[in-house]
Design a protein around this motif. Structure first.
Motif, PDB file in Angstrom:
ATOM      1  N   PRO A 223      54.510  15.538  72.794  1.00  0.00           N
ATOM      2  CA  PRO A 223      55.471  15.052  72.138  1.00  0.00           C
ATOM      3  C   PRO A 223      56.089  13.281  71.887  1.00  0.00           C
ATOM      4  O   PRO A 223      56.556  13.054  71.276  1.00  0.00           O
ATOM      5  N   SER A 224      54.999  12.276  72.623  1.00  0.00           N
ATOM      6  CA  SER A 224      55.608  11.665  73.068  1.00  0.00           C
ATOM      7  C   SER A 224      54.922  10.680  72.318  1.00  0.00           C
ATOM      8  O   SER A 224      54.470   8.963  71.779  1.00  0.00           O
ATOM      9  N   PHE A 225      53.010  11.178  71.454  1.00  0.00           N
ATOM     10  CA  PHE A 225      52.465  10.175  71.040  1.00  0.00           C
ATOM     11  C   PHE A 225      52.160  11.280  69.502  1.00  0.00           C
ATOM     12  O   PHE A 225      52.458  12.205  69.770  1.00  0.00           O
ATOM     13  N   HIS A 226      51.999  10.278  68.462  1.00  0.00           N
ATOM     14  CA  HIS A 226      50.909  11.122  66.948  1.00  0.00           C
ATOM     15  C   HIS A 226      49.780  11.421  67.260  1.00  0.00           C
ATOM     16  O   HIS A 226      49.298  10.686  67.824  1.00  0.00           O
ATOM     17  N   CYS A 227      49.167  12.392  66.686  1.00  0.00           N
ATOM     18  CA  CYS A 227      48.104  12.298  67.054  1.00  0.00           C
ATOM     19  C   CYS A 227      47.346  12.229  65.089  1.00  0.00           C
ATOM     20  O   CYS A 227      48.009  13.517  64.350  1.00  0.00           O
ATOM     21  N   ARG A 228      46.544  11.745  65.043  1.00  0.00           N
ATOM     22  CA  ARG A 228      45.578  11.960  62.989  1.00  0.00           C
ATOM     23  C   ARG A 228      44.673  11.150  62.216  1.00  0.00           C
ATOM     24  O   ARG A 228      44.452  10.014  63.566  1.00  0.00           O
ATOM     25  N   SER A 232      39.683  10.309  54.130  1.00  0.00           N
ATOM     26  CA  SER A 232      38.794   9.994  54.327  1.00  0.00           C
ATOM     27  C   SER A 232      37.523  10.175  54.451  1.00  0.00           C
ATOM     28  O   SER A 232      36.144  10.742  55.204  1.00  0.00           O
ATOM     29  N   GLU A 233      37.602   9.862  56.410  1.00  0.00           N
ATOM     30  CA  GLU A 233      36.766  10.032  57.311  1.00  0.00           C
ATOM     31  C   GLU A 233      36.748  11.660  57.178  1.00  0.00           C
ATOM     32  O   GLU A 233      35.115  12.147  57.649  1.00  0.00           O
ATOM     33  N   PHE A 234      37.602  12.015  57.600  1.00  0.00           N
ATOM     34  CA  PHE A 234      37.399  13.565  57.721  1.00  0.00           C
ATOM     35  C   PHE A 234      35.981  14.588  56.549  1.00  0.00           C
ATOM     36  O   PHE A 234      35.040  14.895  56.801  1.00  0.00           O
ATOM     37  N   ASP A 265      44.903   8.421  54.086  1.00  0.00           N
ATOM     38  CA  ASP A 265      44.551   6.241  54.520  1.00  0.00           C
ATOM     39  C   ASP A 265      45.724   5.717  54.295  1.00  0.00           C
ATOM     40  O   ASP A 265      46.274   4.768  55.310  1.00  0.00           O
ATOM     41  N   ASN A 266      46.694   6.218  53.353  1.00  0.00           N
ATOM     42  CA  ASN A 266      47.730   4.846  52.899  1.00  0.00           C
ATOM     43  C   ASN A 266      48.985   5.574  54.220  1.00  0.00           C
ATOM     44  O   ASN A 266      49.865   4.326  53.051  1.00  0.00           O
ATOM     45  N   GLU A 267      49.175   6.278  54.546  1.00  0.00           N
ATOM     46  CA  GLU A 267      50.166   7.112  54.759  1.00  0.00           C
ATOM     47  C   GLU A 267      50.700   5.672  55.958  1.00  0.00           C
ATOM     48  O   GLU A 267      49.913   5.516  56.777  1.00  0.00           O
ATOM     49  N   SER A 268      51.948   5.735  55.942  1.00  0.00           N
ATOM     50  CA  SER A 268      52.171   5.341  57.107  1.00  0.00           C
ATOM     51  C   SER A 268      51.873   5.247  58.757  1.00  0.00           C
ATOM     52  O   SER A 268      52.131   6.852  58.806  1.00  0.00           O
ATOM     53  N   VAL A 269      51.647   4.551  59.850  1.00  0.00           N
ATOM     54  CA  VAL A 269      51.440   5.042  60.953  1.00  0.00           C
ATOM     55  C   VAL A 269      53.163   5.326  61.679  1.00  0.00           C
ATOM     56  O   VAL A 269      53.928   3.662  61.740  1.00  0.00           O
ATOM     57  N   PHE A 270      53.100   6.279  62.530  1.00  0.00           N
ATOM     58  CA  PHE A 270      54.117   6.455  63.185  1.00  0.00           C
ATOM     59  C   PHE A 270      53.356   5.836  64.684  1.00  0.00           C
ATOM     60  O   PHE A 270      52.582   6.838  64.958  1.00  0.00           O
ATOM     61  N   ASP A 275      44.736   7.921  66.847  1.00  0.00           N
ATOM     62  CA  ASP A 275      43.924   7.623  65.626  1.00  0.00           C
ATOM     63  C   ASP A 275      42.627   8.154  66.133  1.00  0.00           C
ATOM     64  O   ASP A 275      41.778   7.901  67.255  1.00  0.00           O
ATOM     65  N   ILE A 276      42.473   9.253  64.929  1.00  0.00           N
ATOM     66  CA  ILE A 276      40.731  10.197  65.659  1.00  0.00           C
ATOM     67  C   ILE A 276      40.083   9.094  64.423  1.00  0.00           C
ATOM     68  O   ILE A 276      40.253  10.356  63.358  1.00  0.00           O
ATOM     69  N   ARG A 277      38.858   8.623  64.664  1.00  0.00           N
ATOM     70  CA  ARG A 277      38.064   7.853  63.743  1.00  0.00           C
ATOM     71  C   ARG A 277      36.999   8.350  64.262  1.00  0.00           C
ATOM     72  O   ARG A 277      36.092   8.778  64.809  1.00  0.00           O
ATOM     73  N   PHE A 278      36.154   8.949  62.526  1.00  0.00           N
ATOM     74  CA  PHE A 278      34.696   9.676  62.724  1.00  0.00           C
ATOM     75  C   PHE A 278      33.972   8.438  61.623  1.00  0.00           C
ATOM     76  O   PHE A 278      34.090   7.586  60.834  1.00  0.00           O
ATOM     77  N   LEU A 279      32.671   8.446  62.064  1.00  0.00           N
ATOM     78  CA  LEU A 279      31.272   8.200  61.356  1.00  0.00           C
ATOM     79  C   LEU A 279      31.748   6.555  61.697  1.00  0.00           C
ATOM     80  O   LEU A 279      31.449   5.717  60.981  1.00  0.00           O
ATOM     81  N   LEU A 280      31.726   5.994  62.782  1.00  0.00           N
ATOM     82  CA  LEU A 280      32.607   4.694  63.109  1.00  0.00           C
ATOM     83  C   LEU A 280      31.027   4.186  64.318  1.00  0.00           C
ATOM     84  O   LEU A 280      31.718   4.623  65.252  1.00  0.00           O
ATOM     85  N   SER A 281      30.248   2.834  64.028  1.00  0.00           N
ATOM     86  CA  SER A 281      29.671   2.876  65.130  1.00  0.00           C
ATOM     87  C   SER A 281      29.844   1.640  65.521  1.00  0.00           C
ATOM     88  O   SER A 281      29.695   0.695  64.115  1.00  0.00           O
TER      89      SER A 281
END
Ligand code: NAP
Length: 452
Positions: A223-228, A232-234, A265-270, A275-281
């Motif tokens: 409950p203390s943080f969000h996951c997003r 686009s990456e998904f 992608d442009n939704e405001s960050v709470f 942040d679960i990110r994909f396709l990045l090295s």
């Protein structure tokens, strides 16, 4: 505890090097199957339990309950513990082997995979092993110079269960951490933390993420943080081959959970958020004037290849993002032991069903046998296979009883701890913890441990 003359004379004197889950499950199998076999277990630290004490996340106390089972094993009259003995450093393994009918290596993985990119060795860039050991009070890592008072964004490279543990601990409120057995020095640093965003960076896609559903669910339900996850990456990672991979039920369950975290992608960050990110090295970690990370440069990847073996392939696109701390959670490596064969390409001690290749009565169990993967329970089958090999070979042992390890250590002036010492230390830690409503308050200095 001293062995009786009878146990000395009967065949079966085994040394297990390493007191983590792999070592203890091997001991359990051996003691159960052989009525007179005796075991000496050695650890480089004064304390037992290896990964359970120093690797399992402090908020996963239930997982640590396996130490009750290990304690029962250690209290067996045919078992002795020798802590604070560094094989290879204080005494070569060649001096240990002649003392036993069989020696089982269960030392785990003590090194890290590297990224091989510029900036990797900046201050504020830590391997997951170092960071996890630090917050769990491993005596070799207590001085890691972690300072979270100026850190708002952390990048965790890699998407395994260790990465999930790190993200959860980094964003857990201190009033939750204080109820765990996290080391006091870490608690103090976390109490000054300014972290608002933790990014879990995967080089491949959502389907290929290495974390498991249970661990992801725990993270997402905090409950203390969000996951997003960015839409686009998904979407980019959902190739035809990825869709085929989703036929696996475990993967499709994980994907359902991940899908619930997808935001445009442009939704405001709470904040705070993961942040679960994909396709990045990551291709470079840029440092600030003080030598700490300030930015990460990524290459954008795309997936290529057939289902199950899709690879991350670099595209032309690069991007830069701000991060003040980087944790490398890209898997652990095994470290060769002097005098023991090592397969550099597979990063394991070469073996056949637990028998070290080309060696006589030398065995291997755990991560050094199969590579650094699998949960604690994976060691049960692994240890049983190694114990079986030991027991088979013991049938052919004919040589005479050997000298006692205790005498050999004393002759090398090695100050070792025994099980009674651990029981005393355990009692002190648990009662100090109880006074503060915690499971235990860890002693983190070897000198202090040895004074007990
Ligand atoms: P892991 O599961 O092998 O994950 C390693 C991650 O690092 C993968 O996402 C991998 O991506 C990535 N990676 C490897 N090399 C990379 C590189 N050069 N650049 C970018 N990413 C890279 O390792 P782990 O998280 O250290 O966990 C070790 C074992 O302990 C696992 O079996 C895990 O399940 C277990 N464990 C379990 C628990 C639990 O049960 N709660 C907790 C902690 C650990 P690719 O897939 O693309 O290679």
């Amino acid at each position: 505890m001293e062995y009786t003359l009878v146990t000395w004379i009967m065949r079966g004197k085994v040394c297990i090097i390493g007191s983590g889950p792999a070592g203890f499950y091997t001991a359990k199998n051996l003691l159960k199957a052989h009525p007179s076999l005796v075991i000496d277990m050695i650890d480089m630290l004064p304390t037992p339990f290896g990964l359970i004490r120093y690797g399992v996340a402090p908020d996963h106390q239930d997982t640590k309950n396996v130490t009750n089972e290990f304690t029962e094993i250690a209290r067996n009259q045919r078992f002795r513990f020798f802590g604070n003995v560094k094989i290879g450093e204080q005494i070569p393994i060649s001096d240990i082997r002649p003392l036993y009918d069989a020696v089982v290596l269960a030392q785990g993985s003590s090194s890290d995979r590297r990224l091989g990119i510029p900036g990797e060795d900046l201050q504020g860039v830590y391997s997951s092993r170092a960071f996890v050991n630090w917050y769990n009070g491993h005596p070799h890592f207590v001085n890691l110079p972690v300072d979270l008072s100026n850190v708002s964004s952390v990048a965790i490279i890699g998407q395994g269960n260790v990465a999930i543990d790190l993200a959860r601990i980094l964003l857990s409120p201190v009033d939750e951490l204080i109820k765990t057995d996290i080391a006091d020095h870490a608690l103090e640093v976390f109490s000054r933390s300014k972290i608002e965003r933790v990014s879990l960076i995967g080089r491949r896609g959502a389907v290929q993420s290495a974390f498991t559903t249970k661990e992801l669910r725990e993270l997402c339900k905090k409950p203390s943080f969000h996951c997003r996850t960015l839409l686009s990456e998904f979407n980019l990672s959902m190739t035809d081959a990825s869709k085929e991979e989703m036929a696996n039920r475990a993967i499709s369950r994980k994907m359902k959970l991940l899908h619930e975290t997808v935001v445009s992608d442009n939704e405001s960050v709470f904040t705070p958020c993961v942040d679960i990110r994909f396709l990045l090295s990551p291709i470079e970690i840029i440092g600030n004037a003080d030598g700490y990370p300030s930015q990460l440069v990524f290459q954008r990847n795309r997936l290529e290849g057939p289902s199950q073996i899709q690879k991350a392939v670099a595209t032309e696109e690069t991007l830069k993002e701000d991060f003040e701390m980087v944790l490398k959670s890209v898997g652990y490596l095994n470290y060769p032991i002097k005098g023991v064969p090592f397969d550099l390409s597979l990063n394991i001690i070469p073996n056949i069903n637990g028998r070290v290749s080309g060696e006589n009565r030398l065995y291997i169990t755990g991560w050094a046998k199969r590579g650094a993967h699998g949960i604690i329970g994976s060691n049960i089958i692994d240890a049983s296979e190694t114990a079986h090999a030991v027991l088979e070979d013991l049938k052919n042992v004919t040589d005479t009883p050997k000298a006692d390890l205790k005498d050999v250590l004393q002759s090398h002036s090695i100050e070792f701890t025994d099980w009674a010492h651990w029981e005393r230390l355990n009692e002190i830690e648990v009662s100090a913890g109880k006074a503060e409503g915690r499971p235990r308050k860890k002693v983190c200095s070897i000198d202090e441990m040895l004074k007990i």
